[in-house]
Write a protein that holds these residues in place. Structure first.
Motif, PDB file in Angstrom:
ATOM      1  N   GLU A 105       0.833  -1.210   0.000  1.00  0.00           N
ATOM      2  CA  GLU A 105       0.000   0.000   0.000  1.00  0.00           C
ATOM      3  C   GLU A 105       0.870   1.264   0.000  1.00  0.00           C
ATOM      4  OE1 GLU A 105      -3.448   0.096   2.445  1.00  0.00           O
ATOM      5  OE2 GLU A 105      -4.166  -1.830   1.671  1.00  0.00           O
ATOM      6  N   PRO A 106       1.623   1.479  -1.077  1.00  0.00           N
ATOM      7  CA  PRO A 106       2.522   2.639  -1.136  1.00  0.00           C
ATOM      8  C   PRO A 106       1.745   3.946  -1.213  1.00  0.00           C
ATOM      9  CG  PRO A 106       2.357   1.623  -3.293  1.00  0.00           C
ATOM     10  CD  PRO A 106       1.609   0.722  -2.335  1.00  0.00           C
ATOM     11  N   GLU A 107       2.176   4.937  -0.439  1.00  0.00           N
ATOM     12  CA  GLU A 107       1.494   6.228  -0.448  1.00  0.00           C
ATOM     13  C   GLU A 107       2.088   7.127  -1.528  1.00  0.00           C
ATOM     14  OE1 GLU A 107      -1.067   5.707   0.758  1.00  0.00           O
ATOM     15  OE2 GLU A 107      -1.244   5.905   2.924  1.00  0.00           O
ATOM     16  N   ALA A 108       1.964   6.696  -2.759  1.00  0.00           N
ATOM     17  CA  ALA A 108       2.464   7.447  -3.910  1.00  0.00           C
ATOM     18  C   ALA A 108       1.385   8.448  -4.342  1.00  0.00           C
ATOM     19  CB  ALA A 108       2.820   6.499  -5.049  1.00  0.00           C
ATOM     20  N   TYR A 109       1.169   9.458  -3.514  1.00  0.00           N
ATOM     21  CA  TYR A 109       0.082  10.410  -3.747  1.00  0.00           C
ATOM     22  C   TYR A 109       0.234  11.152  -5.067  1.00  0.00           C
ATOM     23  CZ  TYR A 109      -0.813   9.860   1.304  1.00  0.00           C
ATOM     24  OH  TYR A 109      -1.070   9.355   2.560  1.00  0.00           O
ATOM     25  N   SER A 110       1.466  11.291  -5.553  1.00  0.00           N
ATOM     26  CA  SER A 110       1.672  12.033  -6.797  1.00  0.00           C
ATOM     27  C   SER A 110       1.044  11.340  -7.999  1.00  0.00           C
ATOM     28  CB  SER A 110       3.170  12.225  -7.047  1.00  0.00           C
ATOM     29  OG  SER A 110       3.831  10.975  -7.178  1.00  0.00           O
ATOM     30  N   VAL A 161       6.560  15.783   0.484  1.00  0.00           N
ATOM     31  CA  VAL A 161       7.427  14.801  -0.155  1.00  0.00           C
ATOM     32  C   VAL A 161       6.630  13.887  -1.076  1.00  0.00           C
ATOM     33  CG1 VAL A 161       8.989  12.869   0.231  1.00  0.00           C
ATOM     34  CG2 VAL A 161       9.103  14.848   1.720  1.00  0.00           C
ATOM     35  N   LEU A 162       5.479  13.440  -0.629  1.00  0.00           N
ATOM     36  CA  LEU A 162       4.726  12.446  -1.392  1.00  0.00           C
ATOM     37  C   LEU A 162       3.894  13.063  -2.509  1.00  0.00           C
ATOM     38  CD1 LEU A 162       3.631   9.994   1.430  1.00  0.00           C
ATOM     39  CD2 LEU A 162       5.646   9.922  -0.054  1.00  0.00           C
ATOM     40  N   PHE A 163       3.304  14.225  -2.282  1.00  0.00           N
ATOM     41  CA  PHE A 163       2.540  14.863  -3.345  1.00  0.00           C
ATOM     42  C   PHE A 163       3.448  15.409  -4.446  1.00  0.00           C
ATOM     43  CE2 PHE A 163      -1.157  14.740  -0.574  1.00  0.00           C
ATOM     44  CZ  PHE A 163      -2.193  14.595  -1.489  1.00  0.00           C
ATOM     45  N   GLU A 164       4.673  15.765  -4.083  1.00  0.00           N
ATOM     46  CA  GLU A 164       5.606  16.322  -5.060  1.00  0.00           C
ATOM     47  C   GLU A 164       6.639  15.298  -5.530  1.00  0.00           C
ATOM     48  OE1 GLU A 164       7.248  19.762  -3.203  1.00  0.00           O
ATOM     49  OE2 GLU A 164       5.275  20.664  -2.808  1.00  0.00           O
TER      50      GLU A 164
END
Length: 291
Positions: free
Chosen positions: A140-145, A215-218
Motif C-alpha cells: 500500500e505505497p502512499e504514492a500520492y503524486s 514529499v509524497l505529493f511532489e
C-alpha cells in the motif's frame, strides 16, 4: 550492540511493541547522512521500510514470523534522532539514500519491501537505482503524486485530509491534526483511545518530522517513471483498505511493466501490524520465487 526491533518502543501509529533482540547499527549514507538499521538473521538480504509517521517497530511481527535463511534489515529512518535530509525540505531522494547505504552495508542487491511512505520510497529506488534490487515489493505505497482529479473519491479524500492537517498545524492544533490522520488509517476514535502518554509522545515525534505531505505529493513518481522500473513489482494491499490506497495500488499495477498482486483478506492499511502472518507468507513466497 543489541537492541529491539522496535527502536523507539513505538510502532507506526503509536502502539507499544515488545522488545526482541536484534543487531543495531548506524550507517553513513552516500549523501553524507546517517541512518539507523536493525538486523536479524543471515542469508540473502531483505530490507524493510516503514511508514512516514512510524518506525522500524512496524516490522516486529513480520520479523518474528520470518523463517530462517534471510538477513532481515529494518531501516529506522528517524532512529535515535537521526533523520534524512532537512526537515521541511525533504525529498524521496533523501529516503532512497538510506536504502543505498544498506546496499553498501550488505554488499549485494537486496529484496526491498516498502510499506506506506516506505512503499513510495521503494518505488523511487526502483526507478532511480534498479541494479541494487533483487526484488521489489510495495505494501500500500502512499504514492500520492500518482493521483489526479480524474481519480475522483481517492483524490478528494487525500487532498482534503492534507488541507485539514495543514490548517490544524498552522493553528498549532497538533492533536486534531494527528487524530484525523490516525483515524483515517485506523478507524474513527482510534487516536482518542490511546493512553495519554502514548498520544503525547506521538505528537512530539510528528512535530519534528516536518510536513508529512510535500514529499509524497511532489514525488517524481508518475505513469512515465513507473514504466521505467525494469523488474516486476509485487503490490500488496488489504481487501478492506481505503479508496485512496486501493486506487494507488491499482495505478501502480497499471503503470509498471510487470506487476504481481496480492490481496490480504480483511486487512486495512495497517496490515504489517494487523495481519503479520498473512503478510509474511505473501512476502516470503514472492521473494523465494524471485531468487
Amino acid at each position: 550492540m543489541r537492541s529491539a526491533i522496535a527502536c523507539g518502543g513505538m510502532d507506526a501509529k503509536g502502539d507499544r511493541v515488545d522488545r526482541a533482540e536484534a543487531r543495531v547499527s548506524t550507517l553513513a549514507t552516500p549523501a553524507g547522512a546517517l541512518v539507523k538499521i536493525i538486523e536479524q538473521g543471515s542469508g540473502a538480504p531483505v530490507v524493510f521500510l516503514h511508514s512516514g509517521v512510524g518506525s522500524a517497530g512496524e516490522w516486529r511481527g513480520v520479523f518474528g514470523l520470518w523463517p530462517e535463511g534471510h538477513r532481515l534489515v529494518a531501516v529506522d529512518a528517524y532512529g535515535a534522532g537521526v533523520g534524512p535530509g532537512v526537515p521541511g525540505r525533504r525529498r524521496l531522494d533523501d529516503y532512497a539514500d538510506q536504502v543505498l547505504a544498506v546496499v553498501d552495508h550488505v554488499g549485494e542487491p537486496v529484496h526491498l519491501v516498502g510499506f506506506s511512505w516506505g512503499g513510495a520510497t521503494a518505488l523511487h529506488v526502483g526507478v532511480t537505482a534498479p541494479p541494487v534490487l533483487a526484488s521489489l515489493t510495495v505494501v500500500e505505497p502512499e504514492a500520492y503524486s500518482l493521483l489526479t482529479a480524474s481519480d475522483g473519491p481517492a483524490f478528494s479524500a487525500i487532498t482534503e485530509l492534507r488541507e485539514r492537517w495543514r490548517e490544524h498545524v498552522r493553528a498549532d492544533r497538533w492533536y486534531e491534526a494527528c487524530a484525523e490522520f490516525i483515524d483515517f488509517y485506523n478507524g474513527p476514535g482510534t487516536f482518542s483511545r490511546w493512553p495519554a502518554a502514548r498520544r503525547d509522545l506521538f505528537l512530539d515525534v510528528q512535530r519534528s518530522r516536518g510536513d508529512l505531505w510535500d514529499v509524497l505529493f511532489e514525488a517524481p513518481l508518475s505513469a512515465e517513471t513507473l514504466a521505467e522500473i525494469p523488474l516486476p513489482v509485487h503490490v500488496v494491499e488489504g481487501s478492506a483498505t481505503s479508496v485512496v490506497d486501493r486506487t494507488i495500488c491499482t495505478l501502480v499495477r497499471r503503470h509498471v511493466r510487470q506487476a504481481e498482486h496480492t490481496v490480504i483478506e480483511g486487512a486495512g492499511h495497517m496490515l504489517p501490524l494487523t495481519h503479520a502472518t498473512q503478510l509474511t507468507r505473501a512476502l516470503t513466497d514472492w521473494i523465494v520465487r524471485s531468487t
